[in-house]
Design an enzyme around this catalytic site. Sequence first.
Site, PDB file in Angstrom:
ATOM      1  N   ASP A  56       0.810  -1.217   0.000  1.00 25.73           N
ATOM      2  CA  ASP A  56       0.000   0.000   0.000  1.00 25.73           C
ATOM      3  C   ASP A  56       0.845   1.270   0.000  1.00 25.73           C
ATOM      4  O   ASP A  56       1.466   1.609   1.011  1.00 25.73           O
ATOM      5  CB  ASP A  56      -0.915  -0.023   1.225  1.00 25.73           C
ATOM      6  CG  ASP A  56      -1.954   1.080   1.184  1.00 25.73           C
ATOM      7  OD1 ASP A  56      -2.163   1.666   0.099  1.00 25.73           O
ATOM      8  OD2 ASP A  56      -2.562   1.354   2.233  1.00 25.73           O
ATOM      9  N   ASP A  66      -1.841   5.655  -5.490  1.00 29.09           N
ATOM     10  CA  ASP A  66      -2.205   4.731  -4.413  1.00 29.09           C
ATOM     11  C   ASP A  66      -2.375   3.301  -4.902  1.00 29.09           C
ATOM     12  O   ASP A  66      -3.401   2.962  -5.490  1.00 29.09           O
ATOM     13  CB  ASP A  66      -3.495   5.221  -3.745  1.00 29.09           C
ATOM     14  CG  ASP A  66      -3.869   4.373  -2.536  1.00 29.09           C
ATOM     15  OD1 ASP A  66      -3.036   3.563  -2.086  1.00 29.09           O
ATOM     16  OD2 ASP A  66      -5.002   4.518  -2.052  1.00 29.09           O
TER      17      ASP A  66
END
Length: 441
Positions: free
Chosen positions: A100, A326
């Site tokens: 992430d 992201d």
Amino acid sequence: MLPFVIGVCAVLVGVVKSSHYGIQHHPPSPHSAVEAPPLPHAPFSAPIVSRTSRRASKTHALHSLRAGKSYTVPVVGADYDYEYLTNITIGGQSFLVIVDTGSSDTWLAQKGFSCFNLTGAPEPTSTCAFGSDGFDTKLSKSFQWYPNTTFALEYGDGESLTGSAAFETVSIDGLTVKDQEIGVVSKASWVGDGINTGLLGLAYPWLTSITNSQGRKLQYNPFFFNAVKQKQVSSYFSLALNRGTANGMRSPGIDPHLGYLAFGGIAQVPVTSNRVTVPIQGYSIATRAPTSSRHPTYFYYTVDVQEYVFPNSSGVATASNSTIIDSGTTLNLVPTEVARAYNAAFNATWRSGSYYVDCKAEAPPFAVVLRGKTFTIDPRDQVVYAGTDENGDAVCMSGTQDGGPQTMGSVFILGDVFLHNVVTTFDIQRNQITFTQRKYY
Ligand SMILES: *[C@@H]1O[C@H](CO)[C@@H](O)[C@H](O)[C@H]1NC(C)=O
Ligand SMILES: *[C@@H]1O[C@H](CO)[C@@H](O)[C@H](O)[C@H]1NC(C)=O
Ligand SMILES: *[C@@H]1O[C@H](CO)[C@@H](O)[C@H](O)[C@H]1NC(C)=O
Ligand SMILES: *[C@@H]1O[C@H](CO)[C@@H](O)[C@H](O)[C@H]1NC(C)=O
Ligand SMILES: *[C@@H]1O[C@H](CO)[C@@H](O)[C@H](O)[C@H]1NC(C)=O
Ligand SMILES: *[C@@H]1O[C@H](CO)[C@@H](O)[C@H](O)[C@H]1NC(C)=O
């Protein structure tokens, strides 16, 4: 995934949070094409071993969550059922964790954790659907509690994780960091995928989530920041995320060839010569406003998109500053006008806050312009399988969704739909990102 308050979350929450802080854009430098220097090869390269399909229940929960929100950023929905995982070793134990770039903590579920549903009622641990029994602190020789601290993360859809903080030896593909702060989760409200046991957060220290007993935040260096500080590796990490196969997308379980997370240089996949280096937007910690001061604070990997190009885009204001790169979000979340115009060309239908498309639709072309260089998105990435309807028929979403209005303080997201098409190399010392268009695959 973006943190909520100071936590991790899938998507939207981060947007709401940033807006709340009134983040405004301040241009870091003019938009002009720049030649990016060649990037070094990475000495460490961990395979992205799996992308997992989230459970249908989660999909429905997410969709309903998005309905009627003015900020349509699908917080947890932003995962849109797919996550990229890699194998991490902590205290000698191996786990698959979510990769992430939208959050900063590294955490694992602890063996013996308690599971709760999203409204806080106790549930059997199987409900949380982690991929293992969890991290056994007693089996680790390197484990040390971080005294008198708490680890707590909250997600926008009600998912939350609480527990303790600890120092551990963390390694990924031979890159090892000693005394790394980690979150050891003893209470989880989590709708897992049956495969991952935690998360590897790659964003900046400011977003970390350990507090002392007075509730004061104890900011720390995330894994890669420590690896650089401990001089294990140069300041680059790089992601090459492959799009999954149709079968991999439609069936739960492990898809083993999904790219690379590389440390110390660029991930090695075939690339074109089209590349650009852009600055990461820094902010003033005092005002939360973007700043071009020499020592800003960095939160997310936020860049300026100069333009989006698609059929009929010429009549639309398509610049989207403050756009977060992201890996923990599947879809692109772009300004309302961009999403509306693109999805019109796509014949998408708007339902409960999302654009849906025919699973057999041929997506119109879509490209992202960063500092004068144009990066194309393969049409295959714009048709995202999102589960099945009541009749068992496949449901697909547009890969490019409404991320809210373009106003002061708004932030947008380029997720995996974009990241499948580039190698993204983050330089945490120079605070810049190099995008390199991949060859067709
Ligand atoms: C984005 O930033 C550029 C300068 O970097 C500026 O010219 C442009 O107006 C900004 N766009 C928006 C939509 O804020
Ligand atoms: C992770 O890697 C270790 C060491 O190579 C291996 O033993 C383990 O089976 C892997 N774990 C998973 C969950 O793939
Ligand atoms: C959690 O469990 C309680 C008790 O079983 C139930 O009333 C509640 O609706 C559940 N919440 C969710 C979000 O499933
Ligand atoms: C932790 O808190 C306890 C109780 O307040 C205190 O006695 C102890 O010294 C603290 N430990 C550390 C390492 O600060
Ligand atoms: C472009 O816009 C025109 C005028 O609004 C419209 O007629 C046409 O269908 C649009 N084309 C596409 C591909 O959306
Ligand atoms: C959208 O619908 C129009 C009219 O039916 C058709 O010509 C066009 O090919 C469709 N576009 C897509 C992307 O399906």
